[in-house]
Design an enzyme around this catalytic site. Structure first.
Site, PDB file in Angstrom:
ATOM      1  CE  LYS A 195      -2.579  -1.816  -6.463  1.00 18.59           C
ATOM      2  NZ  LYS A 195      -2.220  -1.678  -7.886  1.00 18.59           N
TER       3      LYS A 195
ATOM      4  CG  HIS B 195      -0.257  21.872 -32.847  1.00 17.32           C
ATOM      5  ND1 HIS B 195      -0.487  22.980 -33.628  1.00 17.32           N
ATOM      6  CD2 HIS B 195      -0.873  20.829 -33.467  1.00 17.32           C
ATOM      7  CE1 HIS B 195      -1.236  22.641 -34.670  1.00 17.32           C
ATOM      8  NE2 HIS B 195      -1.473  21.334 -34.600  1.00 17.32           N
TER       9      HIS B 195
ATOM     10  CD1 TRP C 231       2.725   6.819   1.229  1.00 18.15           C
ATOM     11  CD2 TRP C 231       1.143   8.389   1.334  1.00 18.15           C
ATOM     12  NE1 TRP C 231       2.788   7.552   0.069  1.00 18.15           N
ATOM     13  CE2 TRP C 231       1.828   8.517   0.104  1.00 18.15           C
ATOM     14  CE3 TRP C 231       0.105   9.273   1.620  1.00 18.15           C
ATOM     15  CZ2 TRP C 231       1.498   9.492  -0.831  1.00 18.15           C
ATOM     16  CZ3 TRP C 231      -0.220  10.246   0.689  1.00 18.15           C
ATOM     17  CH2 TRP C 231       0.475  10.346  -0.526  1.00 18.15           C
TER      18      TRP C 231
ATOM     19  NE  ARG D  21      -3.473  -0.130   2.877  1.00 16.47           N
ATOM     20  CZ  ARG D  21      -4.774  -0.092   2.642  1.00 16.47           C
ATOM     21  NH1 ARG D  21      -5.357  -1.121   2.064  1.00 16.47           N
ATOM     22  NH2 ARG D  21      -5.503   0.944   2.981  1.00 16.47           N
TER      23      ARG D  21
ATOM     24  CD  GLU E 161      -1.800   2.910 -17.290  1.00 13.78           C
ATOM     25  OE1 GLU E 161      -1.432   2.063 -16.450  1.00 13.78           O
ATOM     26  OE2 GLU E 161      -2.337   3.998 -16.968  1.00 13.78           O
TER      27      GLU E 161
ATOM     28  CE  LYS F  37       0.797   0.949 -14.731  1.00 13.98           C
ATOM     29  NZ  LYS F  37       0.200   2.222 -14.365  1.00 13.98           N
TER      30      LYS F  37
END
Length: 615
Positions: A610, A511, A80, A27, A488, A492
């Site tokens: 997590k 651009h 945390w 976590r 994604e 990662k």
């Protein structure tokens, strides 16, 4: 995020607490601690003993062994940091004259409570919001009554999200827990009881669990437990038998959980699609008994999600609008409730979350309800989570436990579920012929095998990673439905290798981001053989003309040939609308192997957690 484990038994529970913390390491945390109620052999009194460490749980285990810590009742925690820097003084448990508390969440009114308690003579030794809880419980105990009532009174003063566990040396036979907006469950054993923020922490001792509701306060003793609701009335909560096994949260032959979970994707997607791939058609009941009625009433879709789940929602928007012809918007859940939006009561609100406990997504769903939205669907991997319980419709992705912080199999199973949603809505809206439906089901049936085939490119990805690992920046390009997959892939890479990466629609190169391209900026392009391929080839030429190093993930037959400065990996034949799912896996492998080469903590990247259960 933070993890809680508590136990009360007629045996030494320290090994149970420490093993529970190990199972919660995924976590994310920066410190760990444990507090137990032990008997002093010299005079028979109860002593509160506390150990804390800013290192890994393994260091806490060493401290416990050195001090021969053992007791029949205790609480433990992985923290945390939200309030106060990672340090021993900020680590949980926090104490107040023989009372110890662990806490997940954020107490929004902690400053006002701290000021009040300071005037009463309490001294604070940490920077955390949690310490006010310990002092509040102590203040309530001084007014008379037991630990249960003192905790209930203290909890009633808290504003924000919390899951707490409390023990006290003056009441050595019980542990009190409470929750509001943060996950907490009880474990039921034989003359022993447990509490945890995640069922995985308790699989070592029991699979019988009770999921507490918001406002619940529970008392746990070795022989029994009792629960009261927010109003203080006694309630019974159902005992569930968890289907999760201890083996499912173990590494087995793999080096890291992320590696294991990447290679579990063919099986996870097969399990998610099981009810469809053996059928002749897709049925609305996949999403709940009321789904057909609800889907018949809605005229648009609003997807709310964060992080990787947000990227899944962006892919779903392409499917829903192209296949079902239904307008779809996708909002970052953490932003949605902070702007003035125009509600549509006939919209289907779709929340996506791996854990089902994502605080921002839960808050976004509650905000949508407050605006008058009536219909809700949750796509989730946790059957007893808060989002599942809050939604009238739900789809469980059956990915199994995902331990690595960087999501892999949760993402691809979310995509599989969202494809089914698009098919069901398309069928109900008369936009999916029987023939096309059969073609898509055949493609879904073949999808696990196609994923297994794609995983065979790992050796080629390792060659790419050897060069990427030396770089500090990277660009990811995609067009159309593959742009969210590029996003994604970039996420990662930066999550676990700490290489800065950005994703752009390939047509946006000229651009702005083209200014970044040189021989030191690797560029990854997703190049399926779809109608946008020729447009993409033009964008790739723009990169090559500026000396950029191209890495292209192509389908078989895409006619993109390797050359100096142009590296090509071919996957499978074009998979049509399922192509985004297949192109995800090599990007996961690239991030994983870059992280290995750079020596980062693959499963527990710095500063990340997590399950993000605080805002």
């Amino acid at each position: 995020m933070c993890g809680i484990v508590g136990a009360v038994a007629r045996r030494d529970i320290v090994p149970v607490l420490l093993e529970g913390l190990k199972r919660l390491e995924y976590r994310g945390y920066d410190s760990a601690g444990i507090a137990v109620l032990d008997h002093d052999a010299s005079d028979g009194t109860t002593v509160l003993r506390r150990l804390r460490s800013t290192g890994r749980v393994a260091e806490l285990c060493s401290l416990a062994a050195q001090q021969r810590l053992g007791a029949p009742l205790g609480i433990a925690h992985t923290r945390w940091a939200t309030h106060g820097v990672p340090s021993e003084r900020n680590a949980h448990p926090h104490v107040s004259d023989g009372i110890a508390v662990v806490h997940n969440g954020i107490i929004e009114n902690h400053e006002a409570i701290r000021e009040k308690l300071t005037l009463q003579g309490y001294q604070f030794v940490s920077d955390t919001d949690t310490e006010v809880i310990a002092h509040l419980v102590h203040a309530s105990l001084k007014d008379g009554g037991g630990l249960f009532e003192a905790t209930r009174i203290a909890a009633s003063e808290l504003r924000g999200a919390y899951a707490i566990a409390v023990v006290a040396d003056r009441d050595p036979d019980r542990m009190i827990v409470a929750r509001q907006g943060a996950p907490l469950l009880l474990g039921v054993g034989n003359r022993e009881h447990f509490a945890a923020s995640d069922v995985s922490a308790l699989l070592q001792v029991t699979q019988n669990v009770i999921f507490l509701e918001d406002g619940d306060v529970a008392e746990l003793r070795a022989e029994a437990y009792r629960i009261v609701d927010a109003a203080g009335a006694a309630v019974e909560r159902k005992v569930h038998v968890s289907q999760l096994t201890a083996a499912a949260v173990e590494l087995g032959p793999y080096r890291y959980f992320m590696q294991k979970e990447i290679f579990e994707q063919p099986g996870a997607v097969a399990a998610t699609l099981e009810m469809v791939t053996n059928a002749q058609s897709v049925m609305p009941q996949l999403f709940g008994v009321e789904a057909e009625h609800v889907f018949g009433e809605v005229n648009s879709v609003l997807i709310l999600a964060c992080g990787t789940s947000f990227h899944a929602g962006m892919v779903a928007r392409y499917w829903l609008e192209a296949m079902a012809g239904i307008p779809c918007s996708v909002e970052i859940a953490s932003e949605y409730r902070y702007r003035e939006s125009v509600p549509n009561p006939r919209a289907l609100i779709v929340t996506i979350s791996q854990s089902g406990e994502t605080a921002d997504t839960i808050a976004a769903l509650n905000h949508a309800k407050s605006l008058g939205h009536k219909h809700y669907l949750t796509v989730c991997n946790a059957p007893e989570s808060a989002l599942i319980r809050a939604s009238e419709l739900r789809f469980l992705t059956r990915a199994g436990p995902e331990i690595g912080v960087a999501s892999t199999k949760a993402f691809t199973t979310q995509l599989a579920a969202l494809m089914l949603l698009a098919m069901v809505l398309a069928r109900l809206r008369g936009r999916l012929s029987a023939e096309r439906e059969r073609e898509l089901i055949v493609a879904l049936r073949h999808l696990p095998a196609a994923l297994s085939h794609v995983l065979q490119v790992e050796d080629a990805i390792k060659v790419w990673a050897a060069k990427f690992a030396e770089r500090h920046h990277a660009l990811f390009l995609g067009r159309g439905i593959h742009y969210p997959i590029a996003m994604e892939g970039a996420l990662k890479l930066k999550e676990i290798s700490y290489i800065h990466a950005e994703a752009y629609p390939a047509g946006e190169l000229k651009h702005g981001p083209l200014a970044l391209v040189d021989q030191y900026m690797p560029v990854v392009a997703i190049a399926p053989q779809d109608p946008l391929l020729e447009k993409l080839k033009s964008n790739l030429q723009e990169v090559r003309a500026r000396g950029g190093e191209l890495h292209v993930l192509a389908d078989q037959g895409s006619h993109i040939e390797a050359a100096d400065g142009l590296h090509v990996i071919r996957l499978t034949d074009h998979a049509g609308p399922l192509s985004p799912i297949l192109h995800t896996l090599p990007l996961q492998l690239l991030a994983y192997h870059c992280a290995l080469l750079r020596g980062t903590d693959v499963d527990k990247p710095r500063n990340l957690a997590k399950s993000v259960t605080v805002e």
